[in-house]
Design a protein around this motif. Structure first.
Motif, PDB file in Angstrom:
ATOM      1  N   ARG A   1     -43.544 -14.419 -14.858  1.00 59.08           N
ATOM      2  CA  ARG A   1     -44.380 -13.266 -14.483  1.00 59.08           C
ATOM      3  C   ARG A   1     -43.565 -11.977 -14.481  1.00 59.08           C
ATOM      4  O   ARG A   1     -44.105 -10.894 -14.309  1.00 59.08           O
ATOM      5  CB  ARG A   1     -44.984 -13.466 -13.098  1.00 59.08           C
ATOM      6  N   GLY A   2     -42.237 -12.116 -14.612  1.00 59.02           N
ATOM      7  CA  GLY A   2     -41.393 -10.927 -14.620  1.00 59.02           C
ATOM      8  C   GLY A   2     -40.741 -10.629 -13.297  1.00 59.02           C
ATOM      9  O   GLY A   2     -40.138  -9.585 -13.123  1.00 59.02           O
ATOM     10  N   GLU A   3     -40.870 -11.526 -12.340  1.00 63.41           N
ATOM     11  CA  GLU A   3     -40.247 -11.334 -11.030  1.00 63.41           C
ATOM     12  C   GLU A   3     -38.805 -11.844 -11.098  1.00 63.41           C
ATOM     13  O   GLU A   3     -38.480 -12.915 -10.600  1.00 63.41           O
ATOM     14  CB  GLU A   3     -41.043 -12.071  -9.949  1.00 63.41           C
TER      15      GLU A   3
ATOM     16  N   ARG B   1     -42.630 -17.564 -11.356  1.00 65.13           N
ATOM     17  CA  ARG B   1     -42.185 -16.230 -10.936  1.00 65.13           C
ATOM     18  C   ARG B   1     -41.390 -15.548 -12.048  1.00 65.13           C
ATOM     19  O   ARG B   1     -41.615 -14.370 -12.354  1.00 65.13           O
ATOM     20  CB  ARG B   1     -41.332 -16.309  -9.673  1.00 65.13           C
ATOM     21  N   LEU B   2     -40.464 -16.277 -12.640  1.00 60.48           N
ATOM     22  CA  LEU B   2     -39.647 -15.688 -13.704  1.00 60.48           C
ATOM     23  C   LEU B   2     -40.502 -15.279 -14.902  1.00 60.48           C
ATOM     24  O   LEU B   2     -40.305 -14.212 -15.482  1.00 60.48           O
ATOM     25  CB  LEU B   2     -38.555 -16.668 -14.153  1.00 60.48           C
TER      26      LEU B   2
ATOM     27  N   SER C   1     -41.168 -11.060 -20.325  1.00 62.36           N
ATOM     28  CA  SER C   1     -41.172 -11.186 -18.870  1.00 62.36           C
ATOM     29  C   SER C   1     -39.944 -10.574 -18.221  1.00 62.36           C
ATOM     30  O   SER C   1     -39.979 -10.213 -17.067  1.00 62.36           O
ATOM     31  CB  SER C   1     -41.290 -12.655 -18.476  1.00 62.36           C
ATOM     32  N   ASP C   2     -38.859 -10.444 -18.952  1.00 63.91           N
ATOM     33  CA  ASP C   2     -37.640  -9.892 -18.391  1.00 63.91           C
ATOM     34  C   ASP C   2     -37.700  -8.371 -18.521  1.00 63.91           C
ATOM     35  O   ASP C   2     -37.719  -7.843 -19.629  1.00 63.91           O
ATOM     36  CB  ASP C   2     -36.421 -10.446 -19.130  1.00 63.91           C
TER      37      ASP C   2
ATOM     38  N   CYS D   1     -34.140 -14.005 -17.197  1.00 58.69           N
ATOM     39  CA  CYS D   1     -35.197 -14.993 -17.404  1.00 58.69           C
ATOM     40  C   CYS D   1     -34.576 -16.126 -18.218  1.00 58.69           C
ATOM     41  O   CYS D   1     -34.815 -16.258 -19.419  1.00 58.69           O
ATOM     42  CB  CYS D   1     -36.381 -14.349 -18.115  1.00 58.69           C
TER      43      CYS D   1
ATOM     44  N   GLU E   1     -32.871 -20.187  -8.569  1.00 58.70           N
ATOM     45  CA  GLU E   1     -34.097 -19.902  -7.814  1.00 58.70           C
ATOM     46  C   GLU E   1     -34.798 -21.179  -7.358  1.00 58.70           C
ATOM     47  O   GLU E   1     -35.449 -21.196  -6.320  1.00 58.70           O
ATOM     48  CB  GLU E   1     -35.053 -19.057  -8.652  1.00 58.70           C
TER      49      GLU E   1
ATOM     50  N   PRO F   1     -34.981 -11.877 -10.114  1.00 59.79           N
ATOM     51  CA  PRO F   1     -34.174 -11.472  -8.958  1.00 59.79           C
ATOM     52  C   PRO F   1     -33.008 -10.586  -9.397  1.00 59.79           C
ATOM     53  O   PRO F   1     -32.578 -10.648 -10.553  1.00 59.79           O
ATOM     54  CB  PRO F   1     -33.677 -12.806  -8.396  1.00 59.79           C
TER      55      PRO F   1
END
Length: 152
Positions: A24-26, A21-22, A76-77, A33, A41, A28
């Motif tokens: 991929r850029g998701e 998830r991280l 990603s961030d 990242c 997480e 929180p």
């Protein structure tokens, strides 16, 4: 406190899912990242990622994948992407500003030169109008009294 192999495998699966998830850029809210966010997480204590701790290999895997993404130009961030974009925009604006400053300097110099030439021409016209005297074959034009423009 020791955990069972089953619990460790479950934790590793959660950490790997969080890693995906991280990467991929998701990201929180309030996170980055990074390992700290990965641990939070994944529901694992952050210290478990360092030294000879159980999840050190996951930290290495995460850092390797993150470096590979960055080397490929993928960020990603979203905040890092925004920072990069803003830095690029800032550089472009600095270049535009420098170009405008050069243009202003050139135009200011041109204006000063043009005014100087106009003043010199005016002085020359004034001198030539005053120069001819009675016995010359040069005919004087009458001095202009109206500023309304040329007569038709």
């Amino acid at each position: 406190m020791r955990i069972s192999a089953e619990q460790r495998a479950e934790n590793q699966n959660r950490v790997r899912a969080a890693m995906d998830r991280l990467l991929r850029g998701e990201i929180p809210p309030g996170g980055n990242c990074d390992i700290k966010t990965l641990a939070r997480e994944g529901g694992v204590d952050r210290t478990a990622f360092y030294g000879n701790r159980p999840y050190a290999q996951l930290r290495q895997e995460f850092e390797t994948r993150l470096q590979a993404q960055r080397a490929a130009g993928e960020i990603s961030d979203p905040r890092l992407a925004q920072i990069t974009r803003l830095k690029n925009e800032n550089d472009a604006l600095k270049r535009r500003l420098a170009e405008r400053d050069r243009t202003i300097t050139l135009l200011t110099d041109f204006k000063a030169g043009a005014l100087s030439r106009l003043a010199a021409q005016h002085d020359e016209i004034t001198r030539l109008r005053a120069a001819p005297t009675g016995a010359s074959n040069v005919r004087r034009f009458p001095a202009r009294t109206s500023t309304a423009g040329p007569c038709h």
